[in-house]
Design a protein around this motif. Structure first.
Motif, PDB file in Angstrom:
ATOM      1  N   VAL A 154     -15.390  43.151  37.056  1.00 26.37           N
ATOM      2  CA  VAL A 154     -16.817  42.817  36.678  1.00 26.37           C
ATOM      3  C   VAL A 154     -17.644  43.090  37.881  1.00 26.37           C
ATOM      4  CG1 VAL A 154     -18.258  41.184  35.919  1.00 26.37           C
ATOM      5  CG2 VAL A 154     -15.870  41.246  34.912  1.00 26.37           C
ATOM      6  N   VAL A 155     -18.688  43.885  37.744  1.00 30.04           N
ATOM      7  CA  VAL A 155     -19.758  44.321  38.792  1.00 30.04           C
ATOM      8  C   VAL A 155     -21.210  43.584  38.396  1.00 30.04           C
ATOM      9  CG1 VAL A 155     -20.766  46.172  40.089  1.00 30.04           C
ATOM     10  CG2 VAL A 155     -18.421  46.500  39.318  1.00 30.04           C
ATOM     11  N   SER A 156     -21.969  42.825  39.387  1.00 26.61           N
ATOM     12  CA  SER A 156     -23.140  42.637  39.490  1.00 26.61           C
ATOM     13  C   SER A 156     -23.824  42.468  40.547  1.00 26.61           C
ATOM     14  CB  SER A 156     -23.258  41.077  38.366  1.00 26.61           C
ATOM     15  OG  SER A 156     -24.345  40.866  37.718  1.00 26.61           O
ATOM     16  N   GLY A 157     -25.078  41.810  40.608  1.00 20.53           N
ATOM     17  CA  GLY A 157     -25.779  41.865  41.622  1.00 20.53           C
ATOM     18  C   GLY A 157     -25.891  40.657  42.505  1.00 20.53           C
ATOM     19  N   GLY A 158     -24.995  39.541  42.189  1.00 14.62           N
ATOM     20  CA  GLY A 158     -25.093  38.426  43.017  1.00 14.62           C
ATOM     21  C   GLY A 158     -26.242  37.432  42.721  1.00 14.62           C
ATOM     22  N   GLY A 175      -9.651  36.692  38.055  1.00 16.45           N
ATOM     23  CA  GLY A 175     -10.080  38.284  37.941  1.00 16.45           C
ATOM     24  C   GLY A 175     -10.821  38.835  39.286  1.00 16.45           C
ATOM     25  N   ALA A 176     -11.085  39.946  39.048  1.00 15.94           N
ATOM     26  CA  ALA A 176     -11.746  40.659  40.079  1.00 15.94           C
ATOM     27  C   ALA A 176     -13.074  40.973  39.966  1.00 15.94           C
ATOM     28  CB  ALA A 176     -11.152  42.294  40.302  1.00 15.94           C
ATOM     29  N   THR A 177     -13.999  40.733  40.810  1.00 20.66           N
ATOM     30  CA  THR A 177     -15.453  41.033  40.571  1.00 20.66           C
ATOM     31  C   THR A 177     -16.136  41.428  42.026  1.00 20.66           C
ATOM     32  OG1 THR A 177     -17.684  39.953  40.073  1.00 20.66           O
ATOM     33  CG2 THR A 177     -16.163  38.418  41.401  1.00 20.66           C
ATOM     34  N   VAL A 178     -17.184  42.267  41.690  1.00 22.94           N
ATOM     35  CA  VAL A 178     -17.967  42.983  42.804  1.00 22.94           C
ATOM     36  C   VAL A 178     -19.306  42.660  42.837  1.00 22.94           C
ATOM     37  CG1 VAL A 178     -18.262  45.250  44.153  1.00 22.94           C
ATOM     38  CG2 VAL A 178     -16.341  44.794  42.829  1.00 22.94           C
ATOM     39  N   ALA A 179     -19.847  42.156  43.953  1.00 25.94           N
ATOM     40  CA  ALA A 179     -21.167  41.824  44.131  1.00 25.94           C
ATOM     41  C   ALA A 179     -21.981  42.916  44.954  1.00 25.94           C
ATOM     42  CB  ALA A 179     -21.541  40.544  44.396  1.00 25.94           C
ATOM     43  N   VAL A 180     -23.005  43.737  44.428  1.00 25.54           N
ATOM     44  CA  VAL A 180     -23.563  44.843  44.980  1.00 25.54           C
ATOM     45  C   VAL A 180     -25.017  44.193  45.495  1.00 25.54           C
ATOM     46  CG1 VAL A 180     -24.428  46.952  44.777  1.00 25.54           C
ATOM     47  CG2 VAL A 180     -22.631  46.257  43.433  1.00 25.54           C
ATOM     48  N   LEU A 181     -25.008  43.745  46.783  1.00 26.30           N
ATOM     49  CA  LEU A 181     -26.404  43.228  47.404  1.00 26.30           C
ATOM     50  C   LEU A 181     -27.447  44.220  47.830  1.00 26.30           C
ATOM     51  CD1 LEU A 181     -24.669  40.373  49.478  1.00 26.30           C
ATOM     52  CD2 LEU A 181     -25.156  40.509  47.156  1.00 26.30           C
ATOM     53  N   VAL A 206     -17.670  42.303  48.347  1.00 27.58           N
ATOM     54  CA  VAL A 206     -19.292  42.486  48.417  1.00 27.58           C
ATOM     55  C   VAL A 206     -19.472  43.689  49.021  1.00 27.58           C
ATOM     56  CG1 VAL A 206     -21.144  41.093  49.432  1.00 27.58           C
ATOM     57  CG2 VAL A 206     -19.132  39.982  48.549  1.00 27.58           C
ATOM     58  N   ILE A 207     -20.514  44.294  48.376  1.00 30.43           N
ATOM     59  CA  ILE A 207     -20.771  45.665  48.822  1.00 30.43           C
ATOM     60  C   ILE A 207     -22.411  45.970  49.138  1.00 30.43           C
ATOM     61  CG2 ILE A 207     -18.704  46.665  47.920  1.00 30.43           C
ATOM     62  CD1 ILE A 207     -20.341  48.129  46.070  1.00 30.43           C
ATOM     63  N   GLY A 208     -22.878  46.719  49.863  1.00 31.82           N
ATOM     64  CA  GLY A 208     -24.511  47.201  49.968  1.00 31.82           C
ATOM     65  C   GLY A 208     -24.573  48.280  50.733  1.00 31.82           C
ATOM     66  N   GLU A 209     -25.749  48.787  50.746  1.00 32.94           N
ATOM     67  CA  GLU A 209     -25.946  49.970  51.478  1.00 32.94           C
ATOM     68  C   GLU A 209     -26.874  49.645  52.806  1.00 32.94           C
ATOM     69  OE1 GLU A 209     -27.975  53.396  48.954  1.00 32.94           O
ATOM     70  OE2 GLU A 209     -28.304  51.804  47.779  1.00 32.94           O
ATOM     71  N   LEU A 210     -27.373  48.648  53.076  1.00 33.13           N
ATOM     72  CA  LEU A 210     -28.049  48.076  54.025  1.00 33.13           C
ATOM     73  C   LEU A 210     -27.070  47.596  54.897  1.00 33.13           C
ATOM     74  CD1 LEU A 210     -31.189  48.189  54.103  1.00 33.13           C
ATOM     75  CD2 LEU A 210     -30.344  48.003  51.600  1.00 33.13           C
ATOM     76  N   ILE A 222     -34.597  47.030  43.379  1.00 32.27           N
ATOM     77  CA  ILE A 222     -34.851  48.010  42.414  1.00 32.27           C
ATOM     78  C   ILE A 222     -33.800  49.162  42.649  1.00 32.27           C
ATOM     79  CG2 ILE A 222     -36.478  49.738  41.115  1.00 32.27           C
ATOM     80  CD1 ILE A 222     -36.824  46.837  40.291  1.00 32.27           C
ATOM     81  N   VAL A 223     -33.751  49.766  43.708  1.00 30.26           N
ATOM     82  CA  VAL A 223     -32.777  51.013  44.142  1.00 30.26           C
ATOM     83  C   VAL A 223     -31.367  50.517  44.050  1.00 30.26           C
ATOM     84  CG1 VAL A 223     -34.509  52.393  45.401  1.00 30.26           C
ATOM     85  CG2 VAL A 223     -33.168  50.564  46.631  1.00 30.26           C
ATOM     86  N   ARG A 224     -30.990  49.316  44.574  1.00 34.54           N
ATOM     87  CA  ARG A 224     -29.711  48.819  44.454  1.00 34.54           C
ATOM     88  C   ARG A 224     -29.312  48.982  42.928  1.00 34.54           C
ATOM     89  NH1 ARG A 224     -28.483  43.123  43.903  1.00 34.54           N
ATOM     90  NH2 ARG A 224     -30.114  43.261  42.383  1.00 34.54           N
ATOM     91  N   ASN A 225     -29.971  48.650  41.921  1.00 35.76           N
ATOM     92  CA  ASN A 225     -29.514  48.726  40.603  1.00 35.76           C
ATOM     93  C   ASN A 225     -28.735  50.300  40.245  1.00 35.76           C
ATOM     94  OD1 ASN A 225     -30.345  46.379  40.289  1.00 35.76           O
ATOM     95  ND2 ASN A 225     -32.263  46.909  39.173  1.00 35.76           N
TER      96      ASN A 225
END
Length: 386
Positions: A154-158, A175-181, A206-210, A222-225
């Motif tokens: 399950v992936v979401s934005g936290g 289970g497994a889940t990923v937060a994209v910050l 927990v992942i992110g571009e910044l 917005i661009v994170r989405n």
């Protein structure tokens, strides 16, 4: 003749560029595609020739950022927090992010033990309103738990609301889940979700571009989405008003050819108006996790019932091999029993089990995990050769 690129140099170049360039900058993405990360980084470091398509003013702003960028410092700060940098072309890079073209991330900062590429193979995004209703929160949690029980990540934005409920549902189901910050992964945001995001980093990713320490801004959300949409096999929107940011994730999924899915709400609810608008278009209506899996499975399944594991056992990472060896051959076993047999933690065992699930080695049965028929055949074959 040009010399071969040094992996360490490329890593430092990418980390440097992640500090200088804004996420989702398609003009900079074109420079990377046409010139390569080495040349773009060089020009920024030495105040070299301005690439095509950028004004003097903007180039000056990038050069000012470049003067303050220190990739060695960012990598050291990341290591202190148990964070790694995953760049395009590396073993852990999820290839589906390349579908973003020039908007592809320069790289991703990753916090957690699981393999991001493996987890992304069988992942679904669950997003929606921050100011959700009790109904929306309940549906997101049930979907998160149901998807996790079926072996999906399950992936979401936290964020507050639907995001948090989906993450909690997956975690509660073991289970497994990923937060994209939309900020540095060492800086949980929102602050009220510090405990939740810390738990996700322990049991999931927990992942992110910044880079480390960077803060969120409205445009970064917005661009994170687009990363959430590209990373996953489909996006489920639980509640969203007409101007909800989660609709941007759904529309990005549509542009990328991913499944776009909506959970209906009351016809009188303004918080479901955006979802209903999606459903009047190309989105598919679902009411539970089984319906989501039925839809995304056609695209996302690796068909473990019809084919053997993708990787031979001896090509698995050592941690995954130990977990695989700890599974009993005749019955499902709970994660804590598997963890004891593998000599690792429960969270690490769960992470490895979801990697093995993506490769067709194991399947989830209720609260337990067992070997698939194909993996038992493969393991017997491996032993017979030994």
């Amino acid at each position: 003749m040009s010399r071969a690129a040094d992996p360490d140099e490329e890593l430092h170049d990418r980390v440097f560029l992640a500090r200088v360039l804004e996420p989702g900058d398609e003009t900079a993405g074109r420079w990377l595609r046409e010139l390569g990360s080495r040349e773009v980084a060089r020009r920024l470091r030495v105040k070299g020739a301005r690439p095509d398509g950028v004004s003097e003013r903007r180039w000056a702003g990038l050069l000012a950022r470049a003067e303050r960028a220190d990739p060695a410092r960012d990598l050291a700060a990341a290591r202190d927090e148990g964070v790694r940098f995953v760049r395009p072309g590396s073993a852990e890079w999820p290839g589906q992010l390349d579908d973003l073209g020039d908007a592809r991330p320069v790289g991703l900062w990753v916090r957690g033990v699981a393999d991001l590429r493996m987890w992304a193979l069988r992942s679904v995004a669950v997003v929606g309103a921050r100011a959700c209703t009790e109904y929306g929160s309940h549906m997101a949690a049930v979907l998160g738990g149901g998807l996790a029980e079926r072996g999906w990540v399950v992936v979401s934005g936290g964020a507050y609301g639907i995001d948090g409920a989906a993450h909690r549902g997956a975690l509660a189901a073991g289970g497994a889940t990923v937060a994209v910050l939309a900020c540095g992964v060492d800086r949980p945001y929102p602050r009220g979700h510090t405990q939740l995001i810390t738990r996700i980093a322990e049991q999931g990713l927990v992942i992110g571009e910044l880079p480390p320490g960077d803060h969120p801004t409205p445009s970064r959300f917005i661009v994170r989405n687009r990363v959430i949409a590209a990373l996953t096999r489909g996006t489920v929107v639980v509640e969203a008003a007409h101007r909800s940011g989660s609709l941007a994730t759904a529309r990005a999924a549509q542009r990328l050819g991913r499944h776009t899915i909506g959970v209906p709400g009351p016809a009188t609810s303004g918080l479901s108006a955006g979802v209903h608008e999606l459903l009047r278009g190309d989105a598919v209506l679902v009411t539970d996790a089984a319906e989501v899996v039925e839809l995304v499975g056609d695209m996302g399944e690796l068909a473990p019932d019809r084919r053997g594991p993708v990787l031979p056992r001896d090509l698995l990472a050592p941690g995954a091999r130990r977990v695989l060896s700890a599974l009993p051959g005749s019955r499902p076993a709970p994660p804590d029993e598997i963890a004891r047999g593998a000599g690792t933690t429960d969270d690490d065992a769960i992470a490895r089990l979801y990697e093995l699930r993506a490769l067709g080695y194991v399947e989830r049965h209720g609260d337990g995990w067992k070997l698939t028929r194909q993996s038992m055949i493969s393991l017997r074959h491996d032993h017979s050769r030994g």
